[in-house]
Design an enzyme around this catalytic site. Structure first.
Site, PDB file in Angstrom:
ATOM      1  N   ASP A   1      10.838   2.763   6.920  1.00  0.00           N
ATOM      2  CA  ASP A   1       9.537   2.062   6.305  1.00  0.00           C
ATOM      3  C   ASP A   1       8.462   2.173   6.698  1.00  0.00           C
ATOM      4  O   ASP A   1       8.587   2.544   7.969  1.00  0.00           O
ATOM      5  CB  ASP A   1      10.086   0.959   6.773  1.00  0.00           C
ATOM      6  CG  ASP A   1       8.892  -0.232   5.771  1.00  0.00           C
ATOM      7  OD1 ASP A   1       8.675  -0.785   4.075  1.00  0.00           O
ATOM      8  OD2 ASP A   1       8.039  -0.669   6.469  1.00  0.00           O
TER       9      ASP A   1
ATOM     10  N   GLU B   1       9.325   5.300   1.481  1.00  0.00           N
ATOM     11  CA  GLU B   1       8.380   5.192  -0.625  1.00  0.00           C
ATOM     12  C   GLU B   1       7.816   5.275  -0.397  1.00  0.00           C
ATOM     13  O   GLU B   1       6.671   5.720   0.595  1.00  0.00           O
ATOM     14  CB  GLU B   1       8.057   3.348   0.428  1.00  0.00           C
ATOM     15  CG  GLU B   1       8.714   2.420  -0.793  1.00  0.00           C
ATOM     16  CD  GLU B   1       8.441   1.311   0.061  1.00  0.00           C
ATOM     17  OE1 GLU B   1       7.861   0.248  -0.755  1.00  0.00           O
ATOM     18  OE2 GLU B   1       8.276   1.335   0.928  1.00  0.00           O
TER      19      GLU B   1
ATOM     20  N   ASP C   1      10.530  -5.507   7.724  1.00  0.00           N
ATOM     21  CA  ASP C   1      10.615  -3.664   7.865  1.00  0.00           C
ATOM     22  C   ASP C   1      11.662  -3.516   7.612  1.00  0.00           C
ATOM     23  O   ASP C   1      12.113  -2.011   7.117  1.00  0.00           O
ATOM     24  CB  ASP C   1       9.485  -3.022   8.886  1.00  0.00           C
ATOM     25  CG  ASP C   1       8.242  -3.443   8.956  1.00  0.00           C
ATOM     26  OD1 ASP C   1       7.814  -3.834   7.609  1.00  0.00           O
ATOM     27  OD2 ASP C   1       7.280  -3.235   9.786  1.00  0.00           O
TER      28      ASP C   1
END
Ligand SMILES: [Zn+2]
Length: 438
Positions: A203, A291, A373
């Site tokens: 993350d 991501e 996170d």
């Protein structure tokens, strides 16, 4: 051996005469751009078409000899003009492709006229004597320029024949000149990763640089260096001080220069920290899942904008892309609508909304309480683990990462001045997009 393109960027320490030459070349470059743009517009008005870079070069060669007002051309390398025409050619083509919808990313406008003092000082050499020794670089017309840092790493590669310089771009960031070499490097890329089966979900944080969770459940938290936080504090103070000055005043210019210097420093420190963290991850894990954040969309959100820019999500993904490739691993990207932060990594429940201020994820279904996170990183890891099956089940394509895989063109200030030739580059095949299974 695989040939990859890498950028090596060095801060320069030019002498006063060289500094003048650098400015002169940068001026030649924007002059040529504007000159070429004007010729293209003239032709377009009459014939509905533009000139190519080659045609502009020919026109320029004729004009510079005929027009006494252009007699200064000879003070600069012909490359400065030629490369500006090439850039213009590319910008015009990109504009058309963007208009037709053939180009990814933000819609591009028509190339603009460059204004003195308002455009970035930059020019490029693609031919001529471009060399690099341990402590200096050699550029056409500018001869030997001392570098602020050691260039030994690149010099050694050039010496033993495992690297070839393709071009050199010189640019200025906050009063400091840099040279960025685009280099073709021979790299031994292993067929398999040293730790097959290892995986980590990443993350990219707003508060922390990066949080990862690996297949064994180990949490990796990279807070970002102290230097980054202190630079950011300085940046906030400097930008407040700048805002208090009177527009157009000499004081404002002074503050603007200072602000630009701190900005450049923040970018250097950030890039350095990201390089270290991503090198480490790519070496340790075969599969890295991150991501695919819509950075362009996020930048539109002003509150988030600075934080996003500061953390350099795009840069991090790019680095992970090519570095995993160099180690025989891969980068997987979760679809950009996958709500990794809002989903419970324990049971899959989705929180309807989650503000950035909420640092802890609390599950409304199973009661899991976890650092925000970390929860997101776990979700990404889980997504990869389930990925292959769901991809097949959904019939989703696995395709190469579309962006960020071009020959490394570093943004200004992304290579730390204090580091020897921080490399950025591009492997033959880097990441694949992992679409979330619905
Ligand atoms: Zn839950």
């Amino acid at each position: 051996m695989v040939k990859v393109r890498q950028a090596y960027r060095f801060a320069l320490d030019p002498g006063p005469a060289q500094e003048r030459m650098l400015r002169s070349h940068a001026g030649a470059s924007w002059f040529a751009w504007n000159w070429g743009l004007a010729r293209c517009q003239e032709r377009y008005a009459a014939e509905r078409r533009w000139y190519s870079a080659m045609e502009l070069h020919r026109l320029w060669n004729a004009a510079k000899k005929a027009d006494p007002a252009l007699a200064w051309w000879a003070e600069n390398s012909k490359c400065a003009y030629q490369e500006a025409f090439r850039d213009l050619d590319r910008a015009l083509k990109d504009f058309i492709r963007s208009k037709k919808g053939e180009r990814k990313g933000k819609r591009l406008g028509f190339p603009k006229v460059k204004k003195r003092g308002r455009c970035k000082d930059s020019f490029r050499f693609s031919t001529g004597a471009i060399r690099c020794s341990g402590t200096s670089v050699t550029l056409p017309r500018l001869s030997v320029i001392r570098t602020h840092e050691s260039t030994r790493k690149l010099a050694r590669r050039l010496e033993n024949g495992t690297a070839r310089i393709l071009s050199a771009t010189v640019s200025r960031t906050a009063q400091r000149w840099f040279v960025s070499f685009t280099v073709e490097v021979d790299r031994a890329i292993p067929e398999h990763h040293a730790r097959p089966g290892s995986a980590v979900g990443i993350d990219l944080g707003v508060r922390t640089l990066l949080t990862g969770v690996d297949e064994a459940g180990t949490v990796i938290a990279v807070a970002g260096p102290k230097a980054l936080r202190s630079s950011l504090r300085k940046l906030r103070r400097a930008s407040r001080a700048h805002a208090r000055t009177t527009p157009g005043s000499r004081n404002r210019r002074k503050h603007a220069d200072r602000l630009a210097r701190i900005h450049a420093r923040v970018a250097e420190v950030r890039a350095d920290a990201l390089h270290k963290a991503t090198t480490d991850l790519a070496g340790r894990y075969e599969t890295v899942v991150a991501e695919d954040l819509n950075v362009a969309g996020m930048l539109a959100n002003r509150r988030l904008a600075r934080a996003v820019a500061d953390q350099g999500f795009g840069a991090a993904r790019r680095m992970l892309g090519y570095k995993t490739g160099w180690h025989g691993g891969r980068l997987l990207l979760a679809g950009r609508w996958y709500p990794s932060s809002r989903t419970c990594s324990g049971c899959g429940w989705r929180k309807p909304s989650l503000t950035l201020a909420e640092r802890v994820f609390t599950c409304g279904a199973c009661g899991l309480v976890m650092d925000r996170d970390q929860n997101a990183a776990r979700n990404l890891l889980n997504l990869a683990a389930s990925g292959a099956e769901s991809l097949n089940a959904c019939g989703d394509r696995v395709r190469p990462v579309p962006d960020g895989q071009r020959p490394a063109k570093q943004e200004p200030g992304t290579a730390p001045a204090g580091k020897t030739g921080t490399a950025a580059g591009q492997p033959a095949a880097a990441g694949q997009e992992l679409t979330h299974a619905h």
